[in-house]
Write a protein that holds these residues in place. Structure first.
Motif, mmCIF file in Angstrom:
data_model
loop_
_atom_site.group_PDB
_atom_site.id
_atom_site.type_symbol
_atom_site.label_atom_id
_atom_site.label_comp_id
_atom_site.label_asym_id
_atom_site.label_seq_id
_atom_site.Cartn_x
_atom_site.Cartn_y
_atom_site.Cartn_z
ATOM 1 N N SER A 119 7.369 6.378 -1.054
ATOM 2 C CA SER A 119 5.948 6.604 -0.779
ATOM 3 C C SER A 119 5.202 5.326 -0.412
ATOM 4 O O SER A 119 3.983 5.342 -0.293
ATOM 5 C CB SER A 119 5.284 7.258 -2.001
ATOM 6 N N ILE A 120 5.928 4.233 -0.260
ATOM 7 C CA ILE A 120 5.318 2.968 0.137
ATOM 8 C C ILE A 120 5.426 2.800 1.651
ATOM 9 O O ILE A 120 6.409 3.226 2.265
ATOM 10 C CB ILE A 120 6.031 1.775 -0.564
ATOM 11 N N VAL A 121 4.414 2.211 2.248
ATOM 12 C CA VAL A 121 4.473 1.925 3.688
ATOM 13 C C VAL A 121 5.762 1.132 3.972
ATOM 14 O O VAL A 121 5.995 0.091 3.335
ATOM 15 C CB VAL A 121 3.240 1.101 4.124
ATOM 16 N N PRO A 122 6.636 1.620 4.866
ATOM 17 C CA PRO A 122 7.935 0.965 5.084
ATOM 18 C C PRO A 122 7.851 -0.530 5.370
ATOM 19 O O PRO A 122 8.735 -1.290 4.971
ATOM 20 C CB PRO A 122 8.507 1.726 6.288
ATOM 21 N N GLN A 123 6.792 -0.964 6.044
ATOM 22 C CA GLN A 123 6.640 -2.380 6.365
ATOM 23 C C GLN A 123 6.456 -3.230 5.103
ATOM 24 O O GLN A 123 6.618 -4.452 5.151
ATOM 25 C CB GLN A 123 5.452 -2.594 7.310
ATOM 26 N N LYS A 124 6.151 -2.595 3.983
ATOM 27 C CA LYS A 124 5.934 -3.319 2.727
ATOM 28 C C LYS A 124 7.043 -3.061 1.701
ATOM 29 O O LYS A 124 6.880 -3.364 0.523
ATOM 30 C CB LYS A 124 4.571 -2.921 2.126
ATOM 31 N N TRP A 125 8.154 -2.521 2.175
ATOM 32 C CA TRP A 125 9.262 -2.277 1.253
ATOM 33 C C TRP A 125 9.773 -3.571 0.624
ATOM 34 O O TRP A 125 10.067 -3.614 -0.568
ATOM 35 C CB TRP A 125 10.404 -1.575 1.990
ATOM 36 N N ALA A 126 9.931 -4.597 1.433
ATOM 37 C CA ALA A 126 10.525 -5.849 0.940
ATOM 38 C C ALA A 126 9.741 -6.421 -0.245
ATOM 39 O O ALA A 126 10.321 -6.668 -1.315
ATOM 40 C CB ALA A 126 10.635 -6.869 2.065
ATOM 41 N N MET A 175 0.847 -1.206 0.000
ATOM 42 C CA MET A 175 0.000 0.000 0.000
ATOM 43 C C MET A 175 0.873 1.243 0.000
ATOM 44 O O MET A 175 2.011 1.225 0.481
ATOM 45 C CB MET A 175 -0.884 0.024 1.247
ATOM 46 N N ALA A 176 0.328 2.320 -0.532
ATOM 47 C CA ALA A 176 0.957 3.635 -0.454
ATOM 48 C C ALA A 176 -0.011 4.573 0.250
ATOM 49 O O ALA A 176 -1.168 4.662 -0.142
ATOM 50 C CB ALA A 176 1.280 4.167 -1.845
ATOM 51 N N PRO A 177 0.422 5.245 1.309
ATOM 52 C CA PRO A 177 -0.482 6.166 1.996
ATOM 53 C C PRO A 177 -0.785 7.419 1.196
ATOM 54 O O PRO A 177 -1.630 8.215 1.575
ATOM 55 C CB PRO A 177 0.275 6.504 3.287
#
Length: 472
Positions: free
Chosen positions: A437-444, A423-425
């Motif tokens: 711009s991506i939620v850091p928890q979803k970087w991987a 997701m992107a906030p």
């Protein structure tokens, strides 16, 4: 050089069907923009053979020829003189081009005209929100803690960044109101005021609506027995779009029929008063419901069959850019951000940017044409930074198979990130820098998706290119 520019200009005029086929012509930073009487008279091969031309395409009723920054000014000046067509503003050419559009294309173009002017503010906000997410997201630098948790002296610094970043989204209706009322022929200032009315501090914040509704604490106005919810429309697009259209129509109507001596006392007050009442009583509630329905449709698809949703949107985003319909999905992105706190569509757009750039880059290693080599490299860099038109129209669509390779890579990458609920906030910078711009928890998972969008199009384009050469 002036003679060369003159010669190039004459050849371009000839390739687009001659001066008699040009209804209007203007230019932007990099492109000549034509409103043509008949685009079928364009000889694209002649254009492609010109060294000065980096690509050409048709969009929103305009035929556009990519020249390059700086040089386009000189070629345009020579072209105007050579063709005897006279200079024109962008608005003149847009108006002439609209005659070539059908009703659906005009609606899409209208949305594009509204959203494109506010994109710099939105993209900047998205980038700044990404920086704030990096500073405040737990587990990025330290286990179970954020950077500001460990380094508390940075906490207020991050807070200021967040305030600056959130402003564009908090007052989004004001930005849209300015752009929309201007597009519909009204006063942009009144559009700003209308947008601010819809997010006035006295109203229940839209982001607190669901909680207030569950608690049964939604404030209302009592209009002679008619109870109207006293709710704001932060982050909402549809209410301000329809209200802006109404405001512009009322203002135009009154301007034509009100004496100049009392216009200041009549036009703006009446237009805002009528539009404001209708916005809170009818337009707002109805479009708020429509917006939520749109959200449920998209979230339903991506929740129940995320792979299918990612596959379709990832594959079709490139073709949507060709038609200009991709601009319509900005409204969906804004609606998702307002309703669920983020968008799963925009990260797919970033992968599509990367995929188009990767295919264009592969063409640099395949072609022997020095002009195509140079264009492939420059346009791929542009696409990797989020601007895909040079790569798409200058390289990939010209040879076709790179475009299909990009669609494939984009679709596969999109499947992976949607399955992993990336997701992107906010809407931010496209291409490779998009991870900010991506939620850091979803970087991987997003980085894996980026890798797919990089590798698959490059390999497919390279293999197909070699195969076509051998076949030839």
């Amino acid at each position: 050089m002036a003679n060369n520019n003159r010669l190039d200009a004459e050849k371009i005029v000839d390739a687009v069907g001659g001066s008699g086929n040009i209804a209007s012509a203007t230019h932007c930073v990099t492109r000549l923009r034509f409103a043509l009487h008949d685009e079928k008279k364009v000889d694209k091969q002649k254009l492609d053979d010109l060294d000065v031309v980096k690509g050409s395409f048709s969009a929103n009723g305009q035929f556009q020829v990519v020249i390059g920054q700086g040089l386009v000014d000189k070629v345009y000046a020579e072209m105007v003189d050579a063709a005897g067509i006279g200079t024109a503003t962008k608005e003149d050419t847009k108006s002439a081009a609209e005659k070539n559009l059908n009703p659906v294309q005009r609606a899409i173009k209208t949305l594009a005209d509204i959203f494109i002017p506010i994109l710099p503010a939105i993209v900047t906000a998205g980038l700044l929100m990404g920086i704030n997410n990096i500073l405040t997201g737990s587990g990025i630098f330290y286990d179970g803690k954020s950077f500001v948790d460990v380094h508390s002296e940075w906490k207020d610094f991050a807070s200021i960044i967040n305030l600056i970043a959130n402003t564009a989204f908090t007052f989004l209706p004001a930005l849209v109101g300015w752009s929309a009322v201007k597009r519909f022929g009204g006063s942009p200032l009144l559009g700003i005021v209308l947008g601010l009315i819809l997010v006035h501090p006295d109203l229940l914040n839209a982001w607190g609506y669901a909680e207030a509704k569950e608690a049964g604490k939604i404030p209302t106005w009592n209009l002679f027995g008619w109870h109207v919810n006293k709710v704001g429309y932060q982050g909402q697009i549809l209410p301000i779009l329809f209200a802006s259209l109404l405001l512009a129509k009322i203002e135009t109507f009154l301007n034509k029929r009100t004496p100049d001596t009392i216009k200041l006392l009549v036009v703006a007050p009446v237009a805002l008063l009528v539009t404001g009442f209708l916005a809170f009583t009818i337009i707002g509630p109805v479009t708020f419901g429509i917006g939520n329905a749109i959200t449920h449709v998209f979230t339903g698809i991506f929740d129940k069959v995320p792979a299918l949703g990612g596959l379709i949107y990832g594959a079709l985003y490139g073709p949507l850019v060709i038609t200009g319909m991709h601009h319509t999905f900005l409204a969906v992105d804004f609606q998702l951000i307002a309703s669920i706190g983020g968008t799963f569509l925009w990260p797919i757009v970033a992968l599509s940017n990367i995929a188009q750039g990767s295919s264009a880059l592969a063409m640099m290693f395949i072609t022997r044409d020095e002009k195509v080599k140079g264009l492939s490299l420059s346009s791929s860099i542009s696409a990797f930074l989020g601007v895909t038109e040079p790569a798409m129209f200058g390289v990939n669509l010209r040879f076709r198979y790179p475009f299909f390779a990009a669609m494939t890579g984009s679709a596969l990458g999109a499947v992976y990130i949607t399955v992993n609920k990336v997701m992107a906030p906010s809407i931010g910078v496209g291409g490779l820098p998009a991870f900010f711009s991506i939620v850091p928890q979803k970087w991987a998972p997003f980085f894996v998706g980026m890798a797919i969008a990089l590798v698959v199009p490059f390999v497919l384009t390279f293999i197909l290119g070699k195969f076509r050469k051998q076949k030839a």
